[in-house]
Design a protein around this motif. Structure first.
Motif, PDB file in Angstrom:
ATOM      1  N   SER A 198       0.855  -1.190   0.000  1.00  0.00           N
ATOM      2  CA  SER A 198       0.000   0.000   0.000  1.00  0.00           C
ATOM      3  C   SER A 198       0.892   1.241   0.000  1.00  0.00           C
ATOM      4  O   SER A 198       2.101   1.152   0.215  1.00  0.00           O
ATOM      5  CB  SER A 198      -0.924   0.016   1.225  1.00  0.00           C
ATOM      6  N   TYR A 199       0.295   2.397  -0.234  1.00  0.00           N
ATOM      7  CA  TYR A 199       1.071   3.643  -0.295  1.00  0.00           C
ATOM      8  C   TYR A 199       1.556   4.093   1.075  1.00  0.00           C
ATOM      9  O   TYR A 199       2.603   4.720   1.194  1.00  0.00           O
ATOM     10  CB  TYR A 199       0.224   4.755  -0.921  1.00  0.00           C
ATOM     11  N   PHE A 200       0.770   3.786   2.109  1.00  0.00           N
ATOM     12  CA  PHE A 200       1.064   4.343   3.430  1.00  0.00           C
ATOM     13  C   PHE A 200       1.200   3.233   4.467  1.00  0.00           C
ATOM     14  O   PHE A 200       0.238   2.502   4.718  1.00  0.00           O
ATOM     15  CB  PHE A 200      -0.058   5.296   3.868  1.00  0.00           C
ATOM     16  N   PRO A 201       2.367   3.101   5.110  1.00  0.00           N
ATOM     17  CA  PRO A 201       2.488   2.159   6.228  1.00  0.00           C
ATOM     18  C   PRO A 201       1.725   2.683   7.442  1.00  0.00           C
ATOM     19  O   PRO A 201       1.233   3.817   7.451  1.00  0.00           O
ATOM     20  CB  PRO A 201       3.990   2.107   6.476  1.00  0.00           C
ATOM     21  N   ALA A 202       1.670   1.857   8.470  1.00  0.00           N
ATOM     22  CA  ALA A 202       0.814   2.161   9.619  1.00  0.00           C
ATOM     23  C   ALA A 202       1.190   3.465  10.311  1.00  0.00           C
ATOM     24  O   ALA A 202       0.321   4.256  10.690  1.00  0.00           O
ATOM     25  CB  ALA A 202       0.876   1.008  10.615  1.00  0.00           C
ATOM     26  N   GLU A 203       2.484   3.719  10.468  1.00  0.00           N
ATOM     27  CA  GLU A 203       2.901   4.904  11.226  1.00  0.00           C
ATOM     28  C   GLU A 203       2.517   6.192  10.486  1.00  0.00           C
ATOM     29  O   GLU A 203       2.076   7.164  11.094  1.00  0.00           O
ATOM     30  CB  GLU A 203       4.401   4.856  11.491  1.00  0.00           C
ATOM     31  N   ARG A 204       2.686   6.189   9.171  1.00  0.00           N
ATOM     32  CA  ARG A 204       2.264   7.352   8.367  1.00  0.00           C
ATOM     33  C   ARG A 204       0.752   7.552   8.472  1.00  0.00           C
ATOM     34  O   ARG A 204       0.256   8.678   8.570  1.00  0.00           O
ATOM     35  CB  ARG A 204       2.689   7.131   6.908  1.00  0.00           C
ATOM     36  N   THR A 205       0.012   6.461   8.436  1.00  0.00           N
ATOM     37  CA  THR A 205      -1.443   6.533   8.543  1.00  0.00           C
ATOM     38  C   THR A 205      -1.860   7.083   9.901  1.00  0.00           C
ATOM     39  O   THR A 205      -2.717   7.973   9.997  1.00  0.00           O
ATOM     40  CB  THR A 205      -2.064   5.142   8.325  1.00  0.00           C
ATOM     41  N   ASP A 206      -1.260   6.566  10.958  1.00  0.00           N
ATOM     42  CA  ASP A 206      -1.596   7.047  12.303  1.00  0.00           C
ATOM     43  C   ASP A 206      -1.308   8.535  12.459  1.00  0.00           C
ATOM     44  O   ASP A 206      -2.075   9.272  13.081  1.00  0.00           O
ATOM     45  CB  ASP A 206      -0.805   6.257  13.351  1.00  0.00           C
ATOM     46  N   TYR A 207      -0.194   8.965  11.887  1.00  0.00           N
ATOM     47  CA  TYR A 207       0.158  10.383  11.965  1.00  0.00           C
ATOM     48  C   TYR A 207      -0.930  11.240  11.325  1.00  0.00           C
ATOM     49  O   TYR A 207      -1.376  12.242  11.906  1.00  0.00           O
ATOM     50  CB  TYR A 207       1.502  10.610  11.269  1.00  0.00           C
ATOM     51  N   SER A 208      -1.371  10.853  10.136  1.00  0.00           N
ATOM     52  CA  SER A 208      -2.381  11.650   9.443  1.00  0.00           C
ATOM     53  C   SER A 208      -3.739  11.578  10.132  1.00  0.00           C
ATOM     54  O   SER A 208      -4.477  12.565  10.154  1.00  0.00           O
ATOM     55  CB  SER A 208      -2.508  11.180   7.986  1.00  0.00           C
ATOM     56  N   VAL A 209      -4.064  10.437  10.696  1.00  0.00           N
ATOM     57  CA  VAL A 209      -5.337  10.317  11.420  1.00  0.00           C
ATOM     58  C   VAL A 209      -5.381  11.295  12.592  1.00  0.00           C
ATOM     59  O   VAL A 209      -6.405  11.955  12.840  1.00  0.00           O
ATOM     60  CB  VAL A 209      -5.542   8.865  11.904  1.00  0.00           C
ATOM     61  N   THR A 210      -4.257  11.432  13.317  1.00  0.00           N
ATOM     62  CA  THR A 210      -4.236  12.379  14.435  1.00  0.00           C
ATOM     63  C   THR A 210      -4.242  13.822  13.942  1.00  0.00           C
ATOM     64  O   THR A 210      -4.862  14.694  14.545  1.00  0.00           O
ATOM     65  CB  THR A 210      -2.988  12.154  15.313  1.00  0.00           C
ATOM     66  N   ARG A 211      -3.560  14.100  12.823  1.00  0.00           N
ATOM     67  CA  ARG A 211      -3.528  15.453  12.267  1.00  0.00           C
ATOM     68  C   ARG A 211      -4.910  15.877  11.760  1.00  0.00           C
ATOM     69  O   ARG A 211      -5.301  17.044  11.885  1.00  0.00           O
ATOM     70  CB  ARG A 211      -2.523  15.527  11.113  1.00  0.00           C
ATOM     71  N   ILE A 212      -5.625  14.958  11.152  1.00  0.00           N
ATOM     72  CA  ILE A 212      -6.974  15.269  10.664  1.00  0.00           C
ATOM     73  C   ILE A 212      -7.859  15.742  11.811  1.00  0.00           C
ATOM     74  O   ILE A 212      -8.568  16.750  11.705  1.00  0.00           O
ATOM     75  CB  ILE A 212      -7.586  14.036   9.968  1.00  0.00           C
ATOM     76  N   HIS A 213      -7.803  15.027  12.915  1.00  0.00           N
ATOM     77  CA  HIS A 213      -8.634  15.430  14.053  1.00  0.00           C
ATOM     78  C   HIS A 213      -8.184  16.776  14.602  1.00  0.00           C
ATOM     79  O   HIS A 213      -9.007  17.614  14.992  1.00  0.00           O
ATOM     80  CB  HIS A 213      -8.570  14.358  15.150  1.00  0.00           C
ATOM     81  N   HIS A 214      -6.885  17.011  14.610  1.00  0.00           N
ATOM     82  CA  HIS A 214      -6.358  18.272  15.126  1.00  0.00           C
ATOM     83  C   HIS A 214      -6.804  19.459  14.272  1.00  0.00           C
ATOM     84  O   HIS A 214      -7.261  20.474  14.797  1.00  0.00           O
ATOM     85  CB  HIS A 214      -4.827  18.207  15.155  1.00  0.00           C
ATOM     86  N   TYR A 215      -6.686  19.342  12.963  1.00  0.00           N
ATOM     87  CA  TYR A 215      -7.012  20.464  12.085  1.00  0.00           C
ATOM     88  C   TYR A 215      -8.518  20.604  11.842  1.00  0.00           C
ATOM     89  O   TYR A 215      -9.032  21.717  11.753  1.00  0.00           O
ATOM     90  CB  TYR A 215      -6.314  20.302  10.731  1.00  0.00           C
ATOM     91  N   CYS A 216      -9.197  19.484  11.705  1.00  0.00           N
ATOM     92  CA  CYS A 216     -10.595  19.510  11.261  1.00  0.00           C
ATOM     93  C   CYS A 216     -11.608  19.499  12.399  1.00  0.00           C
ATOM     94  O   CYS A 216     -12.765  19.878  12.191  1.00  0.00           O
ATOM     95  CB  CYS A 216     -10.879  18.330  10.326  1.00  0.00           C
ATOM     96  N   GLY A 217     -11.198  19.021  13.558  1.00  0.00           N
ATOM     97  CA  GLY A 217     -12.127  18.977  14.679  1.00  0.00           C
ATOM     98  C   GLY A 217     -13.070  17.794  14.648  1.00  0.00           C
ATOM     99  O   GLY A 217     -13.936  17.668  15.514  1.00  0.00           O
ATOM    100  N   THR A 218     -12.945  16.931  13.644  1.00  0.00           N
ATOM    101  CA  THR A 218     -13.731  15.701  13.599  1.00  0.00           C
ATOM    102  C   THR A 218     -12.777  14.533  13.379  1.00  0.00           C
ATOM    103  O   THR A 218     -11.717  14.689  12.775  1.00  0.00           O
ATOM    104  CB  THR A 218     -14.777  15.715  12.462  1.00  0.00           C
ATOM    105  N   SER A 219     -13.159  13.370  13.862  1.00  0.00           N
ATOM    106  CA  SER A 219     -12.292  12.208  13.715  1.00  0.00           C
ATOM    107  C   SER A 219     -12.244  11.763  12.266  1.00  0.00           C
ATOM    108  O   SER A 219     -13.150  12.042  11.472  1.00  0.00           O
ATOM    109  CB  SER A 219     -12.801  11.061  14.595  1.00  0.00           C
TER     110      SER A 219
END
Length: 509
Positions: A198-219
């Protein structure tokens, strides 16, 4: 009969021996622990879910004491699950109907995975296609990559008695494990024993999942597969009113609304919305009109500028949406254009330089045909235009994207670029949104509305801007929504076309 039974036994033994050989390759080259061979998509997903939940629980139990964490690492527990696939390549690949989950050559593929609750549907879609291949071996186990505890929910750290005692023993997020080389196409695979799955390993995915919640305010789990990007609160307000109307209808297409602070509202609760306040709390607030199959619509107010656009799409890409479309305003560069005309990007001149290292500006960004058609059809239907009027109201061509909001103050130096690339409009975000769509294989599109014409003396001053907003914003948003709903009816196989895939690409979409 006896010979047939003997042959079946031999086949079974041979198959088991082959599977054992494949397992040993993953153990040796990927550092896999406790491998299990899975023989269906459902079994694979269930095993991944169980391993992830067990790792999280192990971490939760261990953070109470330093000795607990030390013992965990010695046993290689608290690690990301690993998914490995060996497949036999097809002699002939037909790319007409699908551009992903295709084995073009024999080989081993693998990746670490995370958040089974978020990606279960995505994994199932990929694995069902792969298991339809005549020969496949799927191996699941515990990887050697420990889950950085800061990517888990805060209640995990709350189990620790003394953070200062264990901080040095915690696995920290590592930038080298979040690199986008695979998506960028800069990794040479031929020499690799195991190629990326896949394009994104787990650590990259986890990083973006936390950033999305930080910037967007929704999970991240609130995001739908069809995404609109804008940079005006007016579009958010109108999207809310559209959602309120659709939720009051009884067709069951949409079920509820989610807004920042993970507030979930049903049709009868919409008057409790705090939509107008979200911008005070979150940099790029997101709003979701949710459907049961996650094929609803999400809208993100990304703010102004190419850096914001790159930031948001860098993170949204890990969710593997079916498409994203930019609805923004632009400066019309042609004498024949009028305020309120629409611009559909057929090409992009990237003059913002935000992504030059990840994707050279020399690389062309082709338009995605299915999205272009959906946008054109939606303009014609919503605006009720005949073919002749469409030609005068809608211009298709090259959009220049700049990082300089005050580009008008340097127009003499820019005029040569405008002339040479035959640009029809200029904005700040479209080039990056298209570039990241191309880079991350997410179908993309741009529909802009001409809000000023600086080269011809029509500047976006307050009174003129207010009139433009009142006349065009609702129509513009309606066109975007209408296009996404048309694309949803097409289905993912028609959207994820081979044009966005590389010569050498991962198996997963």
């Amino acid at each position: 009969m006896e010979s047939e039974i003997s042959f079946n036994k031999f086949s079974c033994v041979t198959k088991c021996a082959q599977e054992q050989l494949h397992v040993e390759v993953f153990v040796k080259n990927a550092g896999l622990h406790d491998p299990v061979v899975c023989r269906s998509a459902q079994e694979t997903i269930q095993t991944l879910e169980a391993l992830y939940l067990a790792s999280v629980q192990d971490l939760r139990n261990a953070v109470g004491s330093p000795s607990g964490l030390k013992e965990l690492k010695l046993q290689f527990k608290g690690t990301y699950p690993y998914l490995g696939i060996w497949g036999k390549g097809a002699e002939h690949v037909c790319e007409v109907f699908r551009s992903w989950a295709i084995l073009r050559e024999d080989g081993y593929y693998g990746t670490t995975v995370t958040h089974p609750d978020l990606f279960k549907e995505y994994w199932e879609q990929q694995l069902l296609h792969l298991f339809s291949i005549r020969e496949l071996c799927c191996v699941v186990g515990r990887s050697s990559r420990f889950i950085p505890i800061y990517f888990l929910k805060e209640d995990v750290l709350s189990h620790a008695k003394d953070i200062s005692q264990i901080k040095g023993m915690l696995t920290m997020p590592s930038p080298k494990d979040m690199d986008d080389q695979v998506a960028n196409g800069t990794v040479l695979w031929d020499h690799l024993a195991i190629k990326p799955l896949s394009y994104f390993p787990a650590e990259r995915t986890d990083y973006s999942v936390t950033r999305i919640h930080h910037y967007c305010g929704t999970s991240a789990s609130s995001f739908q597969n069809f995404i609109l990007l804008t940079n005006y609160q007016r579009y958010v307000d109108l999207f809310f009113h559209y959602a309120k109307q659709r939720l009051s209808e009884s067709d069951g297409v949409y079920t509820h609304w989610i807004e920042p602070k993970d507030t979930i509202l049903s049709s009868k609760d919409m008057d409790l919305s705090r939509t107008r306040e979200a911008g005070h709390h979150f940099q790029m607030p997101a709003y979701h009109l949710v459907s049961p199959d996650r094929n609803g619509i999400s809208l993100v107010n990304i703010g102004v500028g190419p850096s914001n656009a790159k930031n948001m799409t860098d993170h949204l890409a890990v969710l593997r949406p079916h498409c994203w479309i930019m609805l923004g305003h632009c400066a019309g560069l042609r004498q024949s254009q009028r305020l309120g005309d629409y611009v559909l990007a057929h090409g992009y001149m990237r003059d913002d330089h935000v992504l030059d290292e990840g994707l050279s500006p020399n690389i062309p960004l082709p338009p995605v045909e299915t999205i272009q058609k959906a946008l054109l059809n939606s303009i014609q239907e919503i605006c009720q235009l005949d073919d002749e009027t469409m030609m005068s109201r809608v211009r298709c061509g090259t959009i220049v994207s700049t990082g300089d909001r005050n580009w008008e103050l340097d127009v003499l130096n820019r005029s040569k670029t405008f002339r040479q690339c035959r640009a029809i409009a200029l904005d700040m975000e479209s080039g990056i949104i298209a570039a990241n769509g191309f880079r991350f294989r997410v179908p993309y599109g741009t529909l802009l509305c001409v809000s000023d014409r600086p080269l011809h003396g029509e500047l976006k001053l307050q009174s003129m801007a207010q009139t433009f907003y009142e006349q065009r914003v609702k129509e513009h948003l309606t066109i975007g929504i209408h296009a996404l709903e048309a694309l949803r009816r097409l289905g993912p196989d028609r959207l994820h076309t081979p044009e966005l895939r590389g010569f050498q690409d991962v198996l997963f979409r």
